[in-house]
Design a protein around this motif. Structure first.
Motif: not given
Length: 165
Positions: A50-55, A74-77, A79-85, A154-160
């Motif tokens: 496994m890789r860390s992004r996958y984890f 948004r949560l993991l910072n 790129d949306p295309t990376t998330v899709v991959t 990190l308070a107030g910096r989490w996605p809703a």
């Protein structure tokens, strides 16, 4: 002696020189510590394929809220295309199912499968071991204080999507 690019003397890690000004920056120190921790996690996760992004995606999806790919981005910072991959890979591995969101038909909710939960349990044990070693020089009270400080920063910096009302 130099070992793995780190300066050590008699087995004791050295500190940067006083004129090495970036070492005085708390932001840089947090960044450096995070990079080193992720590097250690990456190496350890290789042992379970496994890789860390996958984890991170697996661990994020294991929580209560149903998250979309946009939420994960948004949560993991990432790129949306990376998330899709990553989600495509997880779907091929039968670790996630995309289900239409009943409220917003343009969105998909991402649901972990039982095999994903088993893979996450194995990877989580590996990551826990790495974190225990990484933070091993801190006693329990220091770890609690560090966690509290990070929570405050990190308070107030989490996605809703991952916050309670």
């Amino acid at each position: 002696m130099a070992r793995s690019g780190n300066a050590e003397r008699n087995g004791t890690p050295s500190r940067p020189r006083e004129d090495f000004l970036i070492a005085e920056r708390s932001g840089y120190l947090l960044h450096k510590a995070a990079l080193l921790l992720v590097e250690d996690v990456e190496k350890a996760l290789e042992t379970v394929g496994m890789r860390s992004r996958y984890f991170f995606v697996l661990a994020s999806l294991a929580g209560g809220p149903e998250l979309s790919q946009q939420d994960l981005s948004r949560l993991l910072n990432l790129d949306p295309t990376t998330v899709v991959t990553v989600i495509d890979e997880m779907e091929r591995n039968q670790h996630v199912e995309r289900r239409r969101n009943p409220v917003d038909r343009r969105r998909y909710n991402l649901i972990l499968t039982d095999s994903a939960r088993a893979a996450l349990a194995e990877a989580d044990a590996v990551v826990t071991e790495v974190e225990s070693a990484f933070f091993g020089m801190l006693d329990d009270d220091e770890r609690r204080v560090l966690r509290k400080m990070l929570d405050r920063m990190l308070a107030g910096r989490w996605p809703a999507s991952v916050c309670s009302d």
